[in-house]
Design a protein around this motif. Structure first.
Motif, mmCIF file in Angstrom:
data_model
loop_
_atom_site.group_PDB
_atom_site.id
_atom_site.type_symbol
_atom_site.label_atom_id
_atom_site.label_comp_id
_atom_site.label_asym_id
_atom_site.label_seq_id
_atom_site.Cartn_x
_atom_site.Cartn_y
_atom_site.Cartn_z
ATOM 1 N N GLN A 31 0.828 -1.201 0.000
ATOM 2 C CA GLN A 31 0.000 0.000 0.000
ATOM 3 C C GLN A 31 0.864 1.254 0.000
ATOM 4 O O GLN A 31 0.588 2.206 -0.733
ATOM 5 N N LYS A 32 1.920 1.254 0.806
ATOM 6 C CA LYS A 32 2.811 2.405 0.885
ATOM 7 C C LYS A 32 3.512 2.617 -0.456
ATOM 8 O O LYS A 32 3.607 3.747 -0.946
ATOM 9 N N SER A 33 3.968 1.536 -1.061
ATOM 10 C CA SER A 33 4.628 1.616 -2.359
ATOM 11 C C SER A 33 3.664 2.154 -3.414
ATOM 12 O O SER A 33 4.034 2.994 -4.238
ATOM 13 N N LYS A 34 2.441 1.692 -3.372
ATOM 14 C CA LYS A 34 1.423 2.142 -4.338
ATOM 15 C C LYS A 34 1.153 3.637 -4.164
ATOM 16 O O LYS A 34 1.071 4.377 -5.153
ATOM 17 N N ARG A 35 1.037 4.093 -2.909
ATOM 18 C CA ARG A 35 0.811 5.529 -2.663
ATOM 19 C C ARG A 35 1.984 6.368 -3.160
ATOM 20 O O ARG A 35 1.784 7.431 -3.744
ATOM 21 N N GLU A 36 3.199 5.878 -2.937
ATOM 22 C CA GLU A 36 4.384 6.623 -3.381
ATOM 23 C C GLU A 36 4.425 6.718 -4.906
ATOM 24 O O GLU A 36 4.751 7.758 -5.457
ATOM 25 N N ARG A 37 4.077 5.622 -5.597
ATOM 26 C CA ARG A 37 4.044 5.661 -7.073
ATOM 27 C C ARG A 37 2.966 6.622 -7.567
ATOM 28 O O ARG A 37 3.175 7.332 -8.536
ATOM 29 N N GLU A 38 1.812 6.632 -6.902
ATOM 30 C CA GLU A 38 0.744 7.549 -7.302
ATOM 31 C C GLU A 38 1.170 8.993 -7.101
ATOM 32 O O GLU A 38 0.871 9.858 -7.926
ATOM 33 N N GLN A 39 1.869 9.281 -6.002
ATOM 34 C CA GLN A 39 2.333 10.642 -5.749
ATOM 35 C C GLN A 39 3.390 11.049 -6.765
ATOM 36 O O GLN A 39 3.398 12.184 -7.226
ATOM 37 N N GLN A 40 4.277 10.153 -7.129
ATOM 38 C CA GLN A 40 5.302 10.475 -8.115
ATOM 39 C C GLN A 40 4.667 10.662 -9.495
ATOM 40 O O GLN A 40 5.113 11.505 -10.268
ATOM 41 N N GLY A 41 3.654 9.922 -9.774
ATOM 42 C CA GLY A 41 2.984 10.034 -11.060
ATOM 43 C C GLY A 41 2.197 11.337 -11.201
ATOM 44 O O GLY A 41 2.039 11.882 -12.280
#
Length: 67
Positions: free
Chosen positions: A55-65
């Motif tokens: 979940q944390k990794s997914k949130r970080e990718r969404e923020q970077q995107g």
């Protein structure tokens, strides 16, 4: 009487050893159950941690995107 000792004394000695053996078996079985429980709970904990990492990794990718 066997060798000057009543038969029931031998019977009591046999029961004492049998009781010790049964206690040892119960202790060993209890330890095995405890080990299985600890492994099961550890797996649940590790699965939960892995889920949180994803979940944390997914949130970080969404923020970077979105940047």
């Amino acid at each position: 009487m066997i060798v000057g000792v009543p038969w029931w004394v031998f019977l009591m000695i046999i029961f004492i050893f049998l009781s010790g053996y049964m206690a040892f078996r119960a202790m060993r079985a209890e330890r095995e159950l405890e080990h299985q429980f600890i492994e099961k709970e550890g797996k649940v904990y590790m699965d939960r941690l892995e889920e949180l990492r994803e979940q944390k990794s997914k949130r970080e990718r969404e923020q970077q995107g979105s940047e």
